[in-house]
Design an enzyme around this catalytic site. Structure first.
Site, PDB file in Angstrom:
ATOM      1  CE  LYS A  50     -20.437  46.739  -9.976  1.00 59.57           C
ATOM      2  NZ  LYS A  50     -20.529  45.056 -10.384  1.00 59.57           N
ATOM      3  CE1 TYR A  77     -22.831  45.058 -14.871  1.00 61.55           C
ATOM      4  CE2 TYR A  77     -24.525  45.869 -14.172  1.00 61.55           C
ATOM      5  CZ  TYR A  77     -23.394  45.673 -14.152  1.00 61.55           C
ATOM      6  OH  TYR A  77     -22.593  46.207 -13.166  1.00 61.55           O
ATOM      7  NE  ARG A 117     -11.379  42.802 -16.971  1.00 64.42           N
ATOM      8  CZ  ARG A 117     -11.885  42.103 -16.319  1.00 64.42           C
ATOM      9  NH1 ARG A 117     -13.036  43.625 -17.207  1.00 64.42           N
ATOM     10  NH2 ARG A 117     -12.277  41.205 -16.046  1.00 64.42           N
ATOM     11  CG  ASN A 172     -18.518  43.044  -7.722  1.00 62.48           C
ATOM     12  OD1 ASN A 172     -18.823  44.467  -8.287  1.00 62.48           O
ATOM     13  ND2 ASN A 172     -17.679  42.157  -8.757  1.00 62.48           N
ATOM     14  CG  HIS A 205     -18.680  47.685 -14.296  1.00 61.50           C
ATOM     15  ND1 HIS A 205     -19.467  46.424 -15.647  1.00 61.50           N
ATOM     16  CD2 HIS A 205     -18.301  48.763 -15.720  1.00 61.50           C
ATOM     17  CE1 HIS A 205     -18.738  46.670 -16.407  1.00 61.50           C
ATOM     18  NE2 HIS A 205     -18.997  47.606 -16.622  1.00 61.50           N
ATOM     19  CD  GLU A 212     -19.386  48.616 -20.465  1.00 64.12           C
ATOM     20  OE1 GLU A 212     -18.725  47.049 -20.020  1.00 64.12           O
ATOM     21  OE2 GLU A 212     -18.047  49.003 -19.490  1.00 64.12           O
TER      22      GLU A 212
END
Ligand code: CMP
Length: 140
Positions: A11, A51, A87, A114, A117, A128
């Site tokens: 990000k 999103y 994750r 953060n 993603h 995605e």
């Protein structure tokens, strides 16, 4: 265990701080292989569509503003149980809750900024990935 693919974004908070290499070292260290990669500056329309599932959430507008505030790196990761493995190494969405050694614990600034993603399911990963990459862009 199955070899699968997942979708990853580094990000704007992380590209701004020149953390692309450090984040990818963590992903590779977790057994994930980067099989496609591109640096992009998303338009508002692109971020809104990407999103879209969060459209009704109170943080949606801020999220879109943040994700279009600078360049991101979009990438496809491949490995055993790649969705879960990614994750795990990313850590919890809110860095305050992220485990030691995770990307978000080490690098994230806030729940919004953060750093990364990652897809939350194999089904969403496929959607995605297809949003940013053609099949021929992915070289395993
Ligand atoms: P990501 O995995 O990219 O998916 C949606 C993003 O919304 C999430 O990471 C967070 O960075 C961001 N976000 C901002 N505020 C919140 C919030 N209050 N709860 C969950 N996600 C949030």
């Amino acid at each position: 265990m199955a070899i699968e693919r997942t979708f990853s974004i580094i990000k704007p908070d992380a590209t701004r701080r020149n953390l692309t290499g450090k984040i990818n070292a963590k992903l590779e260290g977790a057994g994930l292989r980067i099989v496609a990669q591109r640096r992009v500056w998303m338009t508002t329309a692109q971020a809104e569509q990407f999103y879209g599932v969060h459209r009704e959430r109170p943080f949606f507008r801020d999220l879109v503003t943040f994700m279009t505030s600078g360049p991101v790196v979009v990438q496809v990761l491949e490995g055993e149980n790649a969705v879960a493995a990614n994750r795990e190494v990313m850590g919890a969405t809110n860095p305050a809750n992220a485990a030691e050694g995770t990307i978000r614990k080490e690098f994230a600034e806030s729940i919004e900024a953060n750093s990364v993603h990652g897809s939350d399911s194999a089904e969403n990963a496929a959607t995605e990935i297809a949003y940013f990459f053609a099949g021929t862009d992915i070289v395993g």
